[in-house]
Design a protein around this motif. Structure first.
Motif, PDB file in Angstrom:
ATOM      1  N   PRO A  41      24.403  -2.792  30.158  1.00  0.00           N
ATOM      2  CA  PRO A  41      24.351  -1.444  30.737  1.00  0.00           C
ATOM      3  C   PRO A  41      23.523  -1.401  32.027  1.00  0.00           C
ATOM      4  CG  PRO A  41      22.766  -1.603  28.934  1.00  0.00           C
ATOM      5  CD  PRO A  41      23.455  -2.947  29.017  1.00  0.00           C
ATOM      6  N   LYS A  42      23.809  -0.385  32.854  1.00  0.00           N
ATOM      7  CA  LYS A  42      23.089  -0.224  34.122  1.00  0.00           C
ATOM      8  C   LYS A  42      22.641   1.240  34.244  1.00  0.00           C
ATOM      9  CE  LYS A  42      26.082  -3.692  36.333  1.00  0.00           C
ATOM     10  NZ  LYS A  42      26.547  -4.272  37.595  1.00  0.00           N
ATOM     11  N   PRO A  43      21.683   1.633  33.399  1.00  0.00           N
ATOM     12  CA  PRO A  43      21.341   3.060  33.303  1.00  0.00           C
ATOM     13  C   PRO A  43      20.731   3.651  34.572  1.00  0.00           C
ATOM     14  CG  PRO A  43      19.831   1.706  31.997  1.00  0.00           C
ATOM     15  CD  PRO A  43      20.917   0.794  32.455  1.00  0.00           C
ATOM     16  N   TYR A  52      30.988   3.789  38.763  1.00  0.00           N
ATOM     17  CA  TYR A  52      31.367   2.508  39.389  1.00  0.00           C
ATOM     18  C   TYR A  52      30.295   1.487  39.033  1.00  0.00           C
ATOM     19  CZ  TYR A  52      32.498  -0.840  43.149  1.00  0.00           C
ATOM     20  OH  TYR A  52      32.822  -1.955  43.876  1.00  0.00           O
ATOM     21  N   ARG A  53      30.694   0.371  38.417  1.00  0.00           N
ATOM     22  CA  ARG A  53      29.710  -0.561  37.878  1.00  0.00           C
ATOM     23  C   ARG A  53      29.498  -1.798  38.731  1.00  0.00           C
ATOM     24  NH1 ARG A  53      31.229  -4.686  33.393  1.00  0.00           N
ATOM     25  NH2 ARG A  53      29.635  -5.704  34.625  1.00  0.00           N
ATOM     26  N   ARG A  54      30.408  -1.999  39.714  1.00  0.00           N
ATOM     27  CA  ARG A  54      30.371  -3.289  40.405  1.00  0.00           C
ATOM     28  C   ARG A  54      29.195  -3.363  41.380  1.00  0.00           C
ATOM     29  NH1 ARG A  54      36.605  -4.703  41.896  1.00  0.00           N
ATOM     30  NH2 ARG A  54      36.225  -3.236  43.585  1.00  0.00           N
ATOM     31  N   THR A  55      28.928  -4.573  41.807  1.00  0.00           N
ATOM     32  CA  THR A  55      27.801  -4.885  42.668  1.00  0.00           C
ATOM     33  C   THR A  55      28.348  -5.452  43.971  1.00  0.00           C
ATOM     34  OG1 THR A  55      26.746  -5.617  40.604  1.00  0.00           O
ATOM     35  CG2 THR A  55      25.600  -6.126  42.671  1.00  0.00           C
ATOM     36  N   PRO A  56      27.874  -5.077  45.131  1.00  0.00           N
ATOM     37  CA  PRO A  56      26.751  -4.196  45.413  1.00  0.00           C
ATOM     38  C   PRO A  56      27.207  -2.778  45.730  1.00  0.00           C
ATOM     39  CG  PRO A  56      27.414  -5.281  47.440  1.00  0.00           C
ATOM     40  CD  PRO A  56      28.389  -5.721  46.366  1.00  0.00           C
ATOM     41  N   ASP A  67      31.389  -1.002  47.299  1.00  0.00           N
ATOM     42  CA  ASP A  67      32.232  -2.103  47.756  1.00  0.00           C
ATOM     43  C   ASP A  67      31.703  -2.690  49.068  1.00  0.00           C
ATOM     44  OD1 ASP A  67      34.551  -3.667  48.884  1.00  0.00           O
ATOM     45  OD2 ASP A  67      35.469  -2.964  47.053  1.00  0.00           O
ATOM     46  N   SER A  68      31.592  -4.024  49.097  1.00  0.00           N
ATOM     47  CA  SER A  68      31.043  -4.684  50.290  1.00  0.00           C
ATOM     48  C   SER A  68      31.871  -4.366  51.529  1.00  0.00           C
ATOM     49  CB  SER A  68      30.955  -6.200  50.066  1.00  0.00           C
ATOM     50  OG  SER A  68      32.234  -6.759  49.882  1.00  0.00           O
ATOM     51  N   ALA A  69      33.184  -4.177  51.381  1.00  0.00           N
ATOM     52  CA  ALA A  69      34.027  -3.934  52.566  1.00  0.00           C
ATOM     53  C   ALA A  69      33.591  -2.635  53.259  1.00  0.00           C
ATOM     54  CB  ALA A  69      35.498  -3.851  52.164  1.00  0.00           C
ATOM     55  N   ASP A 264      41.768  -3.554  41.078  1.00  0.00           N
ATOM     56  CA  ASP A 264      41.801  -4.932  40.582  1.00  0.00           C
ATOM     57  C   ASP A 264      41.016  -5.124  39.272  1.00  0.00           C
ATOM     58  OD1 ASP A 264      39.522  -4.486  42.118  1.00  0.00           O
ATOM     59  OD2 ASP A 264      39.648  -6.344  43.259  1.00  0.00           O
ATOM     60  N   TYR A 265      39.709  -4.924  39.270  1.00  0.00           N
ATOM     61  CA  TYR A 265      38.932  -5.085  38.031  1.00  0.00           C
ATOM     62  C   TYR A 265      37.717  -4.177  38.110  1.00  0.00           C
ATOM     63  CZ  TYR A 265      36.428  -8.201  41.193  1.00  0.00           C
ATOM     64  OH  TYR A 265      35.755  -8.715  42.270  1.00  0.00           O
ATOM     65  N   GLY A 266      37.104  -3.933  36.951  1.00  0.00           N
ATOM     66  CA  GLY A 266      35.993  -2.966  36.917  1.00  0.00           C
ATOM     67  C   GLY A 266      36.525  -1.584  37.235  1.00  0.00           C
TER      68      GLY A 266
HETATM   69  N1  LIG Z   1      35.531  -5.700  46.028  1.00  0.00           N
HETATM   70  C1  LIG Z   1      34.187  -5.620  45.542  1.00  0.00           C
HETATM   71  C2  LIG Z   1      33.930  -6.717  44.518  1.00  0.00           C
HETATM   72  C3  LIG Z   1      32.554  -6.643  43.919  1.00  0.00           C
HETATM   73  C4  LIG Z   1      32.341  -7.597  42.766  1.00  0.00           C
HETATM   74  O1  LIG Z   1      33.260  -8.166  42.177  1.00  0.00           O
HETATM   75  N2  LIG Z   1      31.077  -7.800  42.447  1.00  0.00           N
HETATM   76  C5  LIG Z   1      30.694  -8.589  41.299  1.00  0.00           C
HETATM   77  C6  LIG Z   1      29.351  -9.245  41.565  1.00  0.00           C
HETATM   78  S1  LIG Z   1      29.320 -10.206  43.040  1.00  0.00           S
HETATM   79  C7  LIG Z   1      30.494  -7.678  40.122  1.00  0.00           C
HETATM   80  O2  LIG Z   1      30.534  -6.476  40.280  1.00  0.00           O
HETATM   81  N3  LIG Z   1      30.246  -8.237  38.941  1.00  0.00           N
HETATM   82  C8  LIG Z   1      29.969  -7.430  37.801  1.00  0.00           C
HETATM   83  C9  LIG Z   1      28.626  -6.756  37.833  1.00  0.00           C
HETATM   84  O3  LIG Z   1      27.818  -7.015  38.746  1.00  0.00           O
HETATM   85  O4  LIG Z   1      28.377  -5.957  36.950  1.00  0.00           O
HETATM   86  C10 LIG Z   1      33.226  -5.744  46.718  1.00  0.00           C
HETATM   87  O5  LIG Z   1      33.623  -6.279  47.758  1.00  0.00           O
HETATM   88  O6  LIG Z   1      32.095  -5.246  46.642  1.00  0.00           O
END
Ligand SMILES: N[C@@H](CCC(=O)N[C@@H](CS)C(=O)NCC(=O)O)C(=O)O
Length: 308
Positions: A41-43, A52-56, A67-69, A264-266
């Motif tokens: 979890p990322k509270p 949105y859970r992805r990083t960064p 999203d990095s883009a 795509d994912y997440g």
């Molecule tokens: N398209 C996204 C992809 C981001 C991505 O896949 N990040 C990875 C880490 S580098 C992630 O979210 N992993 C799962 C997490 O950190 O919970 C971007 O460019 O930011």
């Protein structure tokens, strides 16, 4: 403390974050760092992004860029010098992000987790399975390692060919977006999976380019606590104004209630009121119980937006 200084929510081993950190280095930006967990979890993170859970992601005041883009585009807008597009042609340069972030990156993921997957925790495997919506099958990735080695080398060879004439960076004399695209995929293998890094070492020109990229550094980074970033978001008011697009293909307009997710994912849905919509960006106005009004920005390419 400069309230307009970007805050990057990231963790050190995150390749997409590394792409942004080196952009901070090229532009010599002062920024603040909030370290977030590398799995759920990322509270202290999701209240900012709305799910949105992805990083960064990058925060400035009460606004978040996911999203990095999109983060890189926003950095270019706020800190135009030196430009990440020294040779112009930013459209096709950004298009190469799709090659690097999807095709090349996915080869690296399979190669890396095929090689080191046995030493990764079950919690991490379960988290990535949940994020991708399919099994994170380490045994299968292990079986695919020979194929992925070949693929990794073939993609890397494309980068090497660009350096054939002796140029120091991929677009020429100075570093920029063209370098950042494959950089994080090379960095990822080197950092996380040294046992496969021989694949990179055989390319002498790439090794020299890697050293030049690493020398860019990460700009001026200062750590702050997640709660301080949340407090800042609560204290500040979003600045982005509503803006629509008469050419929107499906008639989406500011004020509509929508949900947004990566394609795509997440794919966790983020819901809110549409604030900005155009071919480059979607921004949602959200009301968080603890933070108040927050604006969350997503890139348009690679993200789905639907009326609720
Ligand atoms: N398209 C996204 C992809 C981001 C991505 O896949 N990040 C990875 C880490 S580098 C992630 O979210 N992993 C799962 C997490 O950190 O919970 C971007 O460019 O930011």
């Amino acid at each position: 403390m400069n309230l307009m200084e970007p805050i990057l929510h990231h963790y050190d081993s995150s390749p997409f974050s590394e792409k942004v950190r080196v952009a901070m280095g090229i532009k010599r930006i002062s920024w603040r760092s909030v370290l977030i967990p590398n799995m759920m979890p990322k509270p202290d993170y999701l209240p900012l992004t709305g799910g949105y859970r992805r990083t960064p992601s990058m925060q400035i005041g009460a606004e978040i860029w996911c999203d990095s883009a999109l983060i890189l585009r926003e950095l270019e807008r706020r800190f135009p010098e030196p430009s990440l597009y020294p040779e112009g042609s930013d459209g096709m340069t950004d298009a190469l992000g799709f090659w690097a972030d999807r095709s090349f990156f996915m080869v690296a993921v399979q190669l890396i987790f095929g090689s080191i997957g046995h030493s990764v925790s079950q919690a991490f495997i379960d988290d990535r399975a949940q994020m991708s919506g399919t099994r994170f099958d380490v045994a299968r990735m292990r079986a695919a390692v020979p194929v992925m080695r070949e693929q990794y080398r073939a993609h890397l060879n494309l980068v090497d060919r660009q350096l054939l004439d002796g140029r120091p960076f991929l677009a020429g004399a100075v570093p920029g977006m063209l370098d950042l695209h494959p950089w994080h995929v090379v960095w990822f293998l080197r950092q996380v999976c040294p046992e496969e890094a021989g694949l990179i070492d055989r390319f002498a020109r790439i090794r020299a380019w890697e050293a030049r990229m690493a020398a860019m550094g990460h700009g001026q980074r200062r750590e702050i606590a997640a709660r301080d970033a949340l407090a800042l978001a609560a204290m500040e008011t979003p600045e982005t104004l509503p803006s629509g697009d008469p050419d929107e293909p499906n008639g989406l307009r500011p004020g509509m209630k929508v949900e947004v997710a990566p394609d795509d994912y997440g794919r966790d849905l983020v819901t809110g009121d549409l604030l900005v919509i155009n071919a480059e960006e979607i921004a949602l106005l959200r009301r968080d119980p603890a933070l108040g009004e927050v604006v969350v920005h997503f890139p348009r390419a690679g993200y789905v937006v639907l009326p609720r």
